[in-house]
Structure formats: structure tokens, C-alpha cells
Design an enzyme around this catalytic site. Structure first.
Site, PDB file in Angstrom:
ATOM      1  N   ASP A   8       0.859  -1.170   0.000  1.00  0.00           N
ATOM      2  CA  ASP A   8       0.000   0.000   0.000  1.00  0.00           C
ATOM      3  C   ASP A   8       0.907   1.236   0.000  1.00  0.00           C
ATOM      4  O   ASP A   8       2.075   1.166   0.408  1.00  0.00           O
ATOM      5  CB  ASP A   8      -0.876  -0.029   1.258  1.00  0.00           C
ATOM      6  CG  ASP A   8      -1.604   1.274   1.489  1.00  0.00           C
ATOM      7  OD1 ASP A   8      -2.339   1.711   0.588  1.00  0.00           O
ATOM      8  OD2 ASP A   8      -1.417   1.859   2.571  1.00  0.00           O
ATOM      9  N   ASP A  10      -0.225   5.139   0.798  1.00  0.00           N
ATOM     10  CA  ASP A  10      -0.491   6.086   1.887  1.00  0.00           C
ATOM     11  C   ASP A  10      -0.630   5.366   3.224  1.00  0.00           C
ATOM     12  O   ASP A  10      -1.394   4.414   3.359  1.00  0.00           O
ATOM     13  CB  ASP A  10      -1.764   6.870   1.590  1.00  0.00           C
ATOM     14  CG  ASP A  10      -1.596   7.759   0.365  1.00  0.00           C
ATOM     15  OD1 ASP A  10      -1.010   8.843   0.506  1.00  0.00           O
ATOM     16  OD2 ASP A  10      -2.026   7.349  -0.731  1.00  0.00           O
ATOM     17  N   ASP A 212      -2.334  -0.633   5.819  1.00  0.00           N
ATOM     18  CA  ASP A 212      -2.728   0.072   7.046  1.00  0.00           C
ATOM     19  C   ASP A 212      -4.217   0.363   7.161  1.00  0.00           C
ATOM     20  O   ASP A 212      -4.648   0.873   8.193  1.00  0.00           O
ATOM     21  CB  ASP A 212      -1.972   1.401   7.141  1.00  0.00           C
ATOM     22  CG  ASP A 212      -2.552   2.455   6.203  1.00  0.00           C
ATOM     23  OD1 ASP A 212      -2.614   2.203   4.977  1.00  0.00           O
ATOM     24  OD2 ASP A 212      -2.972   3.510   6.689  1.00  0.00           O
TER      25      ASP A 212
END
Length: 272
Positions: A8, A10, A212
Site C-alpha cells: 500500500d 499512503d 494500514d
């Protein structure tokens, strides 16, 4: 032990100011030096993610739009899925009882009726910007996803509206506290990574992944080795309690984890 690493962007690879730190960049280059396939799996649009990679001198496969698009290393589109036309038309022509702003993503870019200059900071590396337009005039075909942006408590109320309206005809996910996405049914980063790994002759067991947010859940749960960021949404940590949790993206925790793993891929890791 693994042949592909998916990241991922961001909240995972990128620091809170939306940059890639030098240690992280060095670790990614080490992976490619060892002939591992590097894949970036993001909610960002291709026109946003690809320039970031190019500026950093990175080459890798790209999963964008939370799984709605998959691109090869030379930028060729390998896979695409859109919201069904009747769903997109319904979203764009319904007066939702919410103050949330609505944003539509198509291959040509990011379209909205709301000027949101505060959202552009996240895109300073690529220069990616929204285009102001009348969303009701958009074609029903070719809309990969839509996003509603507002404070989290507003989106929780909207999520109930959307679930009641669409039932199981779409997938809803929080890609961030203040971003609720409506995606084609069955579309997520995990499904896209499964397609990409099959295209490359791998299985999901051959992959490791880092994330996240809730839009990373299926990817992290489906790979041979999933890793959760210390700054991850609490809902993600609760939903995947069996996965290791490392440090914060601000401290380039992915780089520290990879440096340890590259030295000794079978030994346990202790977060710093």
C-alpha cells in the site's frame, strides 16, 4: 521464500507528508536486486501513482483504484473493472442525505462538483488534481469507483444509507477515516493481486503484503505473509489479529522490517 511484495502507499510506504523516505527507497531497490517482483497496491488513480514511482526511479506493477485497475511495468493495462452502469447512474442521481462530498474516478481522472483544495496536499508529488464538473452529466459507463469524503461520523451514517439502498450489489470500504468508497462487487486489492500473481505464474502464497487501512484487509489476509502497520486503522488490527504489527510509517517501518527480513527471512522480527 516469497516472490512478490505488494505495498500500500499512503500510511504504509509513504510518510505522513506523502513522501517516500530514503531508507524505504533503498529497501525497495534491494528487493528488486534480489529479483523479487515489487507491486504497489493503492487507492490512488494511475495518473497519480505512476508519476510518483517514476520520480523515484521505481519500476513495478501497479494495482490502482483499490483493485479496479492493474497495470504492467511498462504501464499497459492488464485488468480493469467498473461499477455497473445502473449502479453508477443510481449513485450520481440520488440525493443522498449527507454533507459528504462526492468524487468519481474514471480513466481520464478525478471528477467532482466540490472544490477541495485541502485534499490536493496528498498529491503534491504527482500534481494530480480534481476536475470540476456536473457529475449528473457523466456517462454511466466507465466509472471505476466513487468516494464520499467527510468526517468519519458522517460517513458512518452514510454507510448505513448506502447499505440499505444497494444491499449486496456493491462493496463499501473505508480507505481512510474520512473516505468511504463504493466499489464494484468483489473488487478489492486482494482480488486484484490474485489476478496479477496468476498472470505472473505465482500463487497468493508466494506473495507478501503491507497495509494500514480496511481497503488492505483482503490483500493482507490472502497472501502468504501479511504485515500490518503500527499506524493502521484499529478496525484492521482487530480484523486480522493473527498478523504481525510493525512500526509507524513516519519512522519508515517498512524499510526496517524489510532490512531485517532480507538479512534473515526466517527469524522473528521485533518492531522498533
Amino acid at each position: 521464500m516469497y516472490r512478490l511484495a505488494a505495498f500500500d502507499m499512503d500510511g504504509t510506504l509513504l510518510t505522513p507528508d506523502h513522501r517516500i523516505g530514503p531508507e524505504t527507497l533503498a529497501a525497495l531497490n534491494q528487493l528488486t536486486d534480489r529479483n523479487m517482483v515489487v507491486t504497489f497496491a493503492t487507492g490512488r488513480h494511475y495518473l497519480d501513482a505512476q508519476p510518483i514511482m517514476a520520480q523515484l526511479g521505481l519500476q513495478g506493477y501497479l494495482i490502482t483504484g483499490n483493485g479496479t485497475r492493474v497495470y504492467g511495468k511498462q504501464g499497459q493495462q492488464l485488468y480493469a473493472t467498473d461499477l455497473p452502469a445502473e449502479i453508477a447512474e443510481d449513485i450520481l442521481h440520488t440525493d443522498w442525505d449527507t454533507p459528504a462530498s462526492l468524487h468519481v474516478f474514471r480513466d481520464e481522472g478525478w471528477l467532482t462538483e466540490h472544490a477541495v483544495p485541502e485534499m490536493l496536499q496528498a498529491h503534491h508529488l504527482s500534481g494530480f488534481q480534481f476536475q470540476l464538473t456536473d457529475l449528473r452529466r457523466l456517462p454511466a459507463f466507465g466509472n471505476s469507483k466513487v468516494c464520499f469524503c467527510a468526517p468519519h461520523h458522517v460517513l458512518i451514517e452514510l454507510q448505513a444509507q448506502l447499505q440499505s439502498h444497494f444491499g449486496e450489489r456493491v462493496d463499501l470500504c473505508f480507505s481512510a477515516y474520512e473516505c468511504l468508497e463504493v466499489l464494484p462487487l468483489g473488487c478489492n486489492k486482494g482480488a486484484a493481486l490474485s489476478k496479477l500473481s496468476g498472470h505472473l505464474g505465482f500463487t497468493m502464497a508466494d506473495c507478501m503484503a503491507f497495509g494500514d487501512a480496511m481497503n488492505d484487509k483482503e490483500m493482507l489476509a490472502g497472501v502468504g505473509h501479511g504485515v500490518v502497520m503500527g499506524n493502521a486503522l484499529p478496525q484492521l488490527k482487530l480484523s486480522l489479529p493473527e498478523l504481525p504489527v510493525i512500526g509507524h510509517c513516519e519512522q519508515q517501518a517498512v524499510a526496517h522490517y524489510l532490512q531485517h527480513w532480507l538479512r534473515s527471512p526466517c527469524s522473528p522480527y521485533t518492531p522498533v
